[in-house]
Design an enzyme around this catalytic site. Structure first.
Site, PDB file in Angstrom:
ATOM      1  N   HIS A  65       0.838  -1.191   0.000  1.00  0.00           N
ATOM      2  CA  HIS A  65       0.000   0.000   0.000  1.00  0.00           C
ATOM      3  C   HIS A  65       0.871   1.238   0.000  1.00  0.00           C
ATOM      4  O   HIS A  65       1.928   1.283   0.630  1.00  0.00           O
ATOM      5  CB  HIS A  65      -0.926  -0.001   1.221  1.00  0.00           C
ATOM      6  CG  HIS A  65      -2.106   0.892   1.044  1.00  0.00           C
ATOM      7  ND1 HIS A  65      -2.055   2.242   1.302  1.00  0.00           N
ATOM      8  CD2 HIS A  65      -3.361   0.639   0.596  1.00  0.00           C
ATOM      9  CE1 HIS A  65      -3.227   2.769   1.039  1.00  0.00           C
ATOM     10  NE2 HIS A  65      -4.039   1.826   0.604  1.00  0.00           N
ATOM     11  N   HIS A  66       0.427   2.282  -0.731  1.00  0.00           N
ATOM     12  CA  HIS A  66       1.239   3.487  -0.875  1.00  0.00           C
ATOM     13  C   HIS A  66       1.464   4.194   0.460  1.00  0.00           C
ATOM     14  O   HIS A  66       2.412   4.970   0.616  1.00  0.00           O
ATOM     15  CB  HIS A  66       0.574   4.445  -1.870  1.00  0.00           C
ATOM     16  CG  HIS A  66       1.549   5.185  -2.731  1.00  0.00           C
ATOM     17  ND1 HIS A  66       2.679   5.801  -2.226  1.00  0.00           N
ATOM     18  CD2 HIS A  66       1.580   5.407  -4.075  1.00  0.00           C
ATOM     19  CE1 HIS A  66       3.349   6.369  -3.212  1.00  0.00           C
ATOM     20  NE2 HIS A  66       2.706   6.148  -4.342  1.00  0.00           N
ATOM     21  N   SER A  67       0.610   3.949   1.440  1.00  0.00           N
ATOM     22  CA  SER A  67       0.798   4.582   2.754  1.00  0.00           C
ATOM     23  C   SER A  67       2.045   4.067   3.460  1.00  0.00           C
ATOM     24  O   SER A  67       2.554   4.713   4.378  1.00  0.00           O
ATOM     25  CB  SER A  67      -0.432   4.350   3.638  1.00  0.00           C
ATOM     26  OG  SER A  67      -0.708   2.969   3.786  1.00  0.00           O
TER      27      SER A  67
END
Length: 483
Positions: free
Chosen positions: A136-138
């Site tokens: 996930h980009h987070s």
């Protein structure tokens, strides 16, 4: 933001934005291996590496506002596809691409750390097997994840040696010492005025894009439901030497070359569109002081200036499309626009503004701002520096690394990654808008060939200087192979 080991560390503003529904993005990286993948070796290697990194051994809290340290069961994150070649047929590429497309329709499990790995022992034209990593980009941006990959791998030529990790400091223009004090002062004032003016104009343009200024509807743009549509990915590997040759002769950066070739390729792809159309690319900008791969230890150290996480922004690059017979025109226009963008503070201000909107109005408002900028533009383009040497993971030499992203409001995403004297072009598309991304790959590769051919033709008048540049690059490559 540095990465800490303590439980309950709050998500950064950008991580919160990437957790919002309209901008919930995943980074997906296809890694081709030169041999079949031994799943047991990979699992053992991951057990030694994953627990060392807080983000990959933490899950979201129940309220989604902080990271919680957890025990990682590697087997829950690794999926093995080892099929008989008769079941797949001769077209391994199609099988891998179809598998990855199906992955984009499956959300990551938020009850575990937000990453998984899929091992496909399927032969393709570029590799004997493919490893697909979703995160996930987070968890972090491309620079952060590339630093983690390099930290977990070794040079193929020497299994005990870490890969060379280039760290390139941004160039600063220093006035000539012979220039008079008065002239230096005038130049500094002029430079400051130009910086302020360019920044002011760029801010107005970014506001206009966020509020009402939309790109022309073309075959490259998706519809409003683009985030939930299946995505397709493909890649192409070209010679980094060819790009360097163009860079040297045209006196520009590699990024300028890639943007110029991309403009030419999109013009070729949209050959039936009228010339007077508006196309804008969100060109991603790494805001770290150094632009190369940062050592993982530095990025995860407390109070580090290198910053792990999402520390990037974007500029809004007008894509020139036309029917130019001379491909060098596209390069010149790309260089002109990028030179101007380097004299603007827009990228840093976009990042700060997103954080400000987040802090005042909340993550939802920050996500809406980002989503509007995506919806009203056509594509996102990223260029990253990868490992200089061929690397391997526990005896598995890597043939290529092709990163991309999905979950955002763009029908077309272009990523360029340099790796071991190669440039990997990775294209991600909304399959409802662009059913065949391979045509775009062909257009980029053909545009690069045409650009090189145009330079060689023009260079026939100045054969010695062009030949010297080419021979110099060949000698550098030869020395690297000897090492």
């Amino acid at each position: 933001m540095s990465v800490g080991d303590e439980d309950g560390e709050p998500l950064s503003p950008m991580a919160r934005v990437f957790q919002s529904p309209g901008t919930s993005c995943c980074i997906i990286t296809m890694i081709g291996c030169k041999i079949k993948i031994n799943a047991d070796v990979i699992l053992s290697g991951l057990n030694h590496n994953v627990s060392k990194h807080p983000r990959f051994s933490s899950k979201l809290s129940d309220d989604g506002l902080s990271w919680v340290k957890t025990k990682v069961n590697i087997e829950d994150h690794v999926f093995i596809v080892d099929m008989d070649s008769n079941e797949i047929g001769e077209d391994g590429e199609s099988y891998v691409e179809g598998y990855v497309t199906r992955l984009t329709m499956l959300p990551l499990d938020k009850s575990k750390p937000l990453w998984d790995i899929h091992i496909l022992n399927v032969k393709t034209s570029d590799a004997e097997a493919v490893c697909v990593i979703r995160s996930h980009h987070s968890l972090g941006d491309g620079s952060s994840l590339m630093s983690l990959l390099v930290a977990c791998t070794q040079k193929t030529s020497n299994g005990n040696t870490a890969s060379t990790t280039p760290v390139l400091t941004r160039r600063k223009i220093v006035p000539n010492e012979k220039t008079s004090w008065f002239l230096r002062s005038v130049l500094e004032v002029f430079s400051s005025v130009r910086l302020i003016w360019n920044t002011f104009v760029d801010i107005l343009m970014a506001l206009a894009i966020a509020l009402f200024l939309k790109d022309t509807k073309t075959h490259l743009k998706g519809d409003m439901s683009i985030q939930s549509n299946p995505k397709k990915f493909c890649h192409r590997i070209v010679s980094l030497d060819d790009i360097r040759l163009i860079k040297e002769v045209m006196n520009m950066t590699i990024n300028d070359v890639l943007l110029g070739v991309t403009q030419a390729a999109i013009s070729r792809y949209l050959n039936n569109m009228p010339g007077n159309i508006r196309l804008t690319a969100c060109v991603l900008v790494n805001l770290r002081p150094d632009t190369g791969i940062q050592p993982l230890a530095d990025m995860t150290a407390k109070d580090s200036k290198c910053r792990w996480g999402n520390y990037f922004s974007s500029i809004y690059f007008p894509l020139y499309t036309g029917s130019e017979t001379n491909p060098l025109v596209y390069l010149s226009k790309a260089k002109s626009n990028m030179d101007r963008s380097k004299n603007s503070l827009l990228a840093a201000l976009i990042y700060s503004s997103t954080k400000l909107v987040f802090n005042i109005f909340g993550a939802k408002a920050g996500a809406i701002l980002v989503e509007r900028l995506f919806l009203n533009t056509t594509t996102v383009i990223s260029n990253m520096i990868g490992p200089m040497d061929e690397i391997s993971f526990h005896g598995h030499p890597i043939a290529y690394i092709a990163p991309s992203v999905y979950g955002h409001s763009h029908g077309l995403t272009l990523h360029f990654l340099s790796y071991a004297e190669k440039m990997v072009i990775s294209i991600g598309v909304d399959s409802t808008a662009i059913p065949s991304p391979h045509k775009l790959c062909d257009a980029i590769e053909d545009s690069l060939k045409d650009t090189k051919a145009a330079l060689l033709e023009r260079g026939s008048v100045k054969a010695p200087s062009l030949k010297d540049v080419y021979m110099s690059l060949q000698k550098k490559l030869g020395r690297k192979k000897e090492q």
